[in-house]
Design a protein around this motif. Sequence first.
Motif, PDB file in Angstrom:
ATOM      1  N   PHE A 221       2.066   6.103  -8.218  1.00  0.00           N
ATOM      2  CA  PHE A 221       1.259   5.486  -6.931  1.00  0.00           C
ATOM      3  C   PHE A 221       0.756   4.308  -7.361  1.00  0.00           C
ATOM      4  O   PHE A 221       0.836   3.210  -6.797  1.00  0.00           O
ATOM      5  CB  PHE A 221       0.191   6.453  -6.656  1.00  0.00           C
ATOM      6  CG  PHE A 221      -0.799   5.727  -5.620  1.00  0.00           C
ATOM      7  CD1 PHE A 221      -0.324   5.241  -4.223  1.00  0.00           C
ATOM      8  CD2 PHE A 221      -1.998   5.601  -6.045  1.00  0.00           C
ATOM      9  CE1 PHE A 221      -1.552   4.872  -3.717  1.00  0.00           C
ATOM     10  CE2 PHE A 221      -3.190   4.888  -5.285  1.00  0.00           C
ATOM     11  CZ  PHE A 221      -2.564   4.616  -4.113  1.00  0.00           C
ATOM     12  N   LEU A 222      -0.103   4.099  -8.685  1.00  0.00           N
ATOM     13  CA  LEU A 222      -0.616   3.061  -9.352  1.00  0.00           C
ATOM     14  C   LEU A 222       0.312   1.918  -9.631  1.00  0.00           C
ATOM     15  O   LEU A 222       0.332   0.804  -9.466  1.00  0.00           O
ATOM     16  CB  LEU A 222      -1.540   3.455 -10.641  1.00  0.00           C
ATOM     17  CG  LEU A 222      -2.809   4.204 -10.117  1.00  0.00           C
ATOM     18  CD1 LEU A 222      -3.339   4.593 -11.389  1.00  0.00           C
ATOM     19  CD2 LEU A 222      -3.687   3.490  -9.412  1.00  0.00           C
ATOM     20  N   LEU A 223       1.525   2.151 -10.003  1.00  0.00           N
ATOM     21  CA  LEU A 223       2.665   1.253 -10.187  1.00  0.00           C
ATOM     22  C   LEU A 223       3.149   0.476  -8.950  1.00  0.00           C
ATOM     23  O   LEU A 223       3.638  -0.374  -8.987  1.00  0.00           O
ATOM     24  CB  LEU A 223       3.702   1.879 -11.104  1.00  0.00           C
ATOM     25  CG  LEU A 223       3.517   2.478 -12.556  1.00  0.00           C
ATOM     26  CD1 LEU A 223       4.763   3.075 -12.737  1.00  0.00           C
ATOM     27  CD2 LEU A 223       3.200   0.958 -13.371  1.00  0.00           C
ATOM     28  N   SER A 224       2.990   1.373  -7.895  1.00  0.00           N
ATOM     29  CA  SER A 224       3.828   1.021  -6.755  1.00  0.00           C
ATOM     30  C   SER A 224       3.008   0.081  -5.753  1.00  0.00           C
ATOM     31  O   SER A 224       1.731  -0.122  -5.909  1.00  0.00           O
ATOM     32  CB  SER A 224       4.089   2.304  -5.812  1.00  0.00           C
ATOM     33  OG  SER A 224       2.894   2.795  -5.056  1.00  0.00           O
ATOM     34  N   ASP A 225       3.713  -0.657  -4.642  1.00  0.00           N
ATOM     35  CA  ASP A 225       2.789  -1.599  -3.986  1.00  0.00           C
ATOM     36  C   ASP A 225       2.018  -0.615  -2.936  1.00  0.00           C
ATOM     37  O   ASP A 225       1.245  -1.295  -2.240  1.00  0.00           O
ATOM     38  CB  ASP A 225       3.960  -2.208  -2.990  1.00  0.00           C
ATOM     39  CG  ASP A 225       4.734  -3.252  -3.993  1.00  0.00           C
ATOM     40  OD1 ASP A 225       4.189  -3.548  -5.050  1.00  0.00           O
ATOM     41  OD2 ASP A 225       5.852  -3.914  -3.411  1.00  0.00           O
ATOM     42  N   PHE A 226       2.065   0.760  -2.646  1.00  0.00           N
ATOM     43  CA  PHE A 226       1.435   1.340  -2.015  1.00  0.00           C
ATOM     44  C   PHE A 226      -0.027   1.319  -2.799  1.00  0.00           C
ATOM     45  O   PHE A 226      -1.230   1.729  -1.957  1.00  0.00           O
ATOM     46  CB  PHE A 226       1.612   2.957  -2.114  1.00  0.00           C
ATOM     47  CG  PHE A 226       2.745   3.138  -1.215  1.00  0.00           C
ATOM     48  CD1 PHE A 226       2.792   3.059   0.195  1.00  0.00           C
ATOM     49  CD2 PHE A 226       4.098   3.569  -1.620  1.00  0.00           C
ATOM     50  CE1 PHE A 226       3.887   3.089   1.009  1.00  0.00           C
ATOM     51  CE2 PHE A 226       5.158   3.750  -0.935  1.00  0.00           C
ATOM     52  CZ  PHE A 226       4.903   3.704   0.390  1.00  0.00           C
ATOM     53  N   SER A 227      -0.434   0.738  -3.825  1.00  0.00           N
ATOM     54  CA  SER A 227      -1.730   0.605  -4.679  1.00  0.00           C
ATOM     55  C   SER A 227      -1.940  -0.794  -4.609  1.00  0.00           C
ATOM     56  O   SER A 227      -2.844  -1.087  -5.636  1.00  0.00           O
ATOM     57  CB  SER A 227      -1.958   1.366  -5.876  1.00  0.00           C
ATOM     58  OG  SER A 227      -0.932   0.933  -6.796  1.00  0.00           O
ATOM     59  N   SER A 228      -1.488  -1.617  -3.654  1.00  0.00           N
ATOM     60  CA  SER A 228      -1.364  -3.126  -4.044  1.00  0.00           C
ATOM     61  C   SER A 228      -2.869  -3.679  -4.003  1.00  0.00           C
ATOM     62  O   SER A 228      -3.184  -4.850  -4.605  1.00  0.00           O
ATOM     63  CB  SER A 228      -0.542  -3.855  -2.763  1.00  0.00           C
ATOM     64  OG  SER A 228      -1.441  -3.449  -1.592  1.00  0.00           O
ATOM     65  N   MET A 229      -4.031  -2.858  -3.686  1.00  0.00           N
ATOM     66  CA  MET A 229      -5.383  -3.475  -3.894  1.00  0.00           C
ATOM     67  C   MET A 229      -6.166  -2.552  -4.822  1.00  0.00           C
ATOM     68  O   MET A 229      -7.348  -2.949  -4.792  1.00  0.00           O
ATOM     69  CB  MET A 229      -5.924  -3.527  -2.421  1.00  0.00           C
ATOM     70  CG  MET A 229      -7.236  -4.256  -2.328  1.00  0.00           C
ATOM     71  SD  MET A 229      -7.007  -5.960  -2.672  1.00  0.00           S
ATOM     72  CE  MET A 229      -8.784  -6.790  -2.284  1.00  0.00           C
TER      73      MET A 229
END
Length: 247
Positions: A221-229
């Motif tokens: 999740f932290l690598l992905s764009d879902f955590s972009s902020m």
Amino acid sequence: MNIRFDGKRALVTGAGKGIGRDVVKKLVECGAETIALSRTQSDLDSLKQECPSIIPVLCDLADSESISTALKDCGPIDLLVNNAAIAICESFFDANTADFDKTFDINVKATIVVSQIVAKGMIERKAGGSIVNVSSQASLRGLKNHLIYAASKAAVDSVTRTMSLELGPHNIRTNAVNPTVTNTAMAKVGWSDPVKVKAMTSLIPLGRFAEVSEVVSVILFLLSDFSSMVSGSCVPIDGGCVASLGT
């Protein structure tokens, strides 16, 4: 969430065993071209059999001078997981300078050196990226017989926050995960004493240790764009252990 990393290249340190090995498998499954770094050739060989597409890199991160040589031909990297670590668990009076140096060389210095190399490439390409450092619950609360290990992971948290400040303007996000005891093969040996397990799980509101998949999911999740902020965060994966400190 359907996390995909198609077209991305990832590097995972400490990829031979435990959390790092499963991170590699999931990154491959999610479409990333994945570089697996380990100090143990047999682990890389068996991982290559399971995931033929990986790019194996043999490197002992205790030797910081060898890191740039090991990574010089790896090409551009978009995603980095600094997972490699050692745990020498000693009491305050048993802790010694040799163990301190060995622990900090791998857990802290190598994290910095690998990140410097990878982040420099991200900045040169103006591509941004995401970095996840694997820390520990031990950085967030006192644990007996974990003096040097806990200190090294507290340093990883501090490094994570500083990296997020300095790399953020380049669209590079840096976060850490702080798992409680996780049911890797190594942890199951170290936590085989039921009395010791009960003492630790009694501090965790969910009443159990973490599964490897539960840690890997947060890393992805932290690598992905879902955590972009999300950047500069140290995320406990501890079943509420740290939250229960005041109760």
